[in-house]
Design an enzyme around this catalytic site. Structure first.
Site, mmCIF file in Angstrom:
data_model
loop_
_atom_site.group_PDB
_atom_site.id
_atom_site.type_symbol
_atom_site.label_atom_id
_atom_site.label_comp_id
_atom_site.label_asym_id
_atom_site.label_seq_id
_atom_site.Cartn_x
_atom_site.Cartn_y
_atom_site.Cartn_z
ATOM 1 N N ILE A 25 16.172 -0.486 32.779
ATOM 2 C CA ILE A 25 16.764 -1.469 33.921
ATOM 3 C C ILE A 25 18.189 -2.042 33.565
ATOM 4 O O ILE A 25 18.531 -2.015 34.602
ATOM 5 C CB ILE A 25 15.681 -2.108 34.003
ATOM 6 C CG1 ILE A 25 14.623 -1.654 34.977
ATOM 7 C CG2 ILE A 25 15.340 -3.280 35.159
ATOM 8 C CD1 ILE A 25 13.566 -2.282 34.869
ATOM 9 N N GLU A 84 0.435 0.048 9.992
ATOM 10 C CA GLU A 84 -0.774 -0.222 10.267
ATOM 11 C C GLU A 84 -1.425 1.244 11.538
ATOM 12 O O GLU A 84 -2.051 0.433 11.965
ATOM 13 C CB GLU A 84 -0.600 -1.720 10.955
ATOM 14 C CG GLU A 84 0.199 -2.737 9.802
ATOM 15 C CD GLU A 84 0.156 -3.900 9.710
ATOM 16 O OE1 GLU A 84 -1.821 -4.048 10.140
ATOM 17 O OE2 GLU A 84 0.552 -5.362 9.258
ATOM 18 N N LEU A 120 0.836 -1.154 0.348
ATOM 19 C CA LEU A 120 -0.122 -0.210 0.270
ATOM 20 C C LEU A 120 1.105 1.025 0.514
ATOM 21 O O LEU A 120 1.179 2.411 -0.797
ATOM 22 C CB LEU A 120 -0.916 0.171 1.710
ATOM 23 C CG LEU A 120 -1.412 1.170 1.002
ATOM 24 C CD1 LEU A 120 -2.812 1.474 0.168
ATOM 25 C CD2 LEU A 120 -2.926 0.767 3.326
#
Ligand SMILES: Cc1cc2nc3c(=O)[nH]c(=O)nc-3n(C[C@H](O)[C@H](O)[C@H](O)COP(=O)(O)OP(=O)(O)OC[C@H]3O[C@@H](n4cnc5c(N)ncnc54)[C@H](O)[C@@H]3O)c2cc1C
Length: 405
Positions: free
Chosen positions: A342, A368, A126
């Site tokens: 972390i 998307e 697309l």
């Protein structure tokens, strides 16, 4: 009645994919990622596991499992590496389930069957260099000549562009409507790599999902037989949006797996690393990040499961799949950022997986439907600016779910 139990079949699938990923992919992913290398053998193995046609009925070469199974597989695959879930998104979600719902019997026999069996690989085209969110801005045209359409244009940022055999391509078939940006002038076509005038390439400067293949393809007056028009002429926009309903579901489930991967890596490290005389898991601010990952994981999982259930029983889920995708991808970005945090400086090296998670998560906040487009969609539903109308073709409900409803 609300039933949160997965079936034995679901548990078996989860375990099978998890064990395959841990055995075949995890030991090699650091190297593949470093070398920007797509491993084709994974496709063969995924086909053997039945994943490449997981929710496609057996009569079309698939495994005949339900849509929750597609989500479970996507979650487990992205737990190991995002590029594996991307394969599910484009090959099964955007392409396969769209052919299942909109394709003719002949198209299903010629394309869906080999795709579901994994002998052919498929993707979705697309996006173009000048248009992503703004679908009306695409420039690819399909000019009717006798019993063929002649396609010209370029698609960019296409997952598996250099790997796939079949491409579901959106193009303008009505040039007057193109000028007016009227989406009823768009149509969908199946284009084969083997068609004359087709060429593709891999994008070299991508910085995430490095073990995956992302690229472009060009169509220079590619002749596509009329039998390869998917749906009717002028239904391309509806088909593209339908495809995204399926793809977004897999992205949501995948991002949920990525949150879990961040959580697990963070817990492990927090129990090993010491600072100020104690393991860092003892510090409240580290606990806070780990707790956030857990709440994001559980919430993201419930959202995609609901969407999978809606698919199973044959109900429209554009809003729910969009919300699941938006929430999970944004949460995965938060989880990956905190997982690196972390790990301190070690998180900033690819010796630990969290740096890869951090690079990989960002793509899904863009493709998307970007974060912003999803925000607008959800607000528009609430404000009444957006209403989903029935489409001519719908995703077939899963047979077992439909009969036990
Ligand atoms: C790794 C990867 C894989 C991909 N795979 C595929 C694929 O297989 N097939 C395919 O077709 N495409 C694929 N894409 C492309 C992807 O779908 C597009 O990148 C996406 O739709 C966004 O389009 P864009 O990049 O042109 O950004 P743009 O649309 O130009 O947007 C740029 C920025 O503007 C914002 N924006 C745009 N419009 C609005 C608005 N109306 N309101 C508020 N903000 C707005 C966006 O949210 C974004 O932040 C892939 C992309 C990536 C990164």
């Amino acid at each position: 009645m609300i039933d949160f139990e997965l079936t034995d079949e679901h548990h078996l699938l989860e375990r099978t994919v998890r064990e395959w990923g841990a055995r075949e992919v995890a030991p090699r992913i650091q190297e593949l990622d470093r070398e920007h290398r797509f491993e084709r053998a994974f496709l063969t193995q995924m086909a053997e596991l039945g994943l490449l046609g997981i929710s496609v009925p057996t009569e079309y070469g698939g495994a005949g499992m339900d849509y929750v199974s597609l989500g479970l597989a996507s979650e487990e695959l992205e737990y190991v590496d995002t590029h594996l879930r991307v394969i599910m998104s484009v090959h099964v979600g955007l392409n396969g389930l769209t052919l299942l719902s909109w394709g003719t019997e002949d198209q299903k026999r010629r394309y869906l069957v080999p795709q579901s069996q994994g002998t052919k690989i498929a993707t979705f085209g697309l996006t173009e260099p000048a248009a992503g969110s703004d679908v009306r801005g695409i420039q690819t045209v399909a000019v009717k000549k006798g019993d063929r359409y002649v396609l010209s244009g370029e698609k960019m940022w296409i997952s598996l562009a250099d790997v796939a055999d079949h491409f579901l391509v959106i193009a303008w078939s009505d040039l007057e409507k193109k000028k007016k940006r009227d989406t009823s002038g768009l149509s969908a076509f199946i284009v084969e790599r083997a068609f004359r005038g087709f060429s593709s390439g891999t994008m070299k400067h991508k910085w995430g999902i490095l073990a995956g293949n992302t690229g472009f393809f060009k169509m220079d007056e590619v002749e596509v037989p009329q039998e390869n028009l998917v749906g009717r002429e002028g239904e391309g926009f509806k088909i593209a949006m339908f495809a995204l309903d399926q793809g977004r579901f897999t992205v949501a489930a995948g991002a949920t797996g990525l949150i879990r991967a961040c959580r697990d890596a963070s817990v492990k490290y927090a129990l090993e690393r010491k600072a100020f005389g104690v393991e860092i898991g003892q510090h409240q601010l580290v606990k806070e990040m780990i707790a956030q990952m857990e709440s994001d994981y559980e919430a993201a999982r419930l959202l995609w499961l609901r969407s999978g259930w809606l698919k199973n029983v044959g109900r429209r889920n554009t809003k729910e799949s969009g919300l699941a995708k938006w929430f999970a991808t944004v949460a995965s970005e938060r989880a990956a950022g905190d997982a690196v945090q972390i790990h301190g400086a070690n998180g900033y090296s690819d010796e630990y997986p969290v740096g890869r998670f951090y690079r990989n998560c960002k793509g899904a906040v863009i493709y998307e439907g970007t974060r912003e487009i999803h925000k607008l969609m959800q607000a528009d539903y609430l404000l009444g600016y957006r209403v989903d109308r029935p489409t001519r073709c719908e995703l077939p409900p899963h047979q077992k779910a439909a009969t036990t409803r």
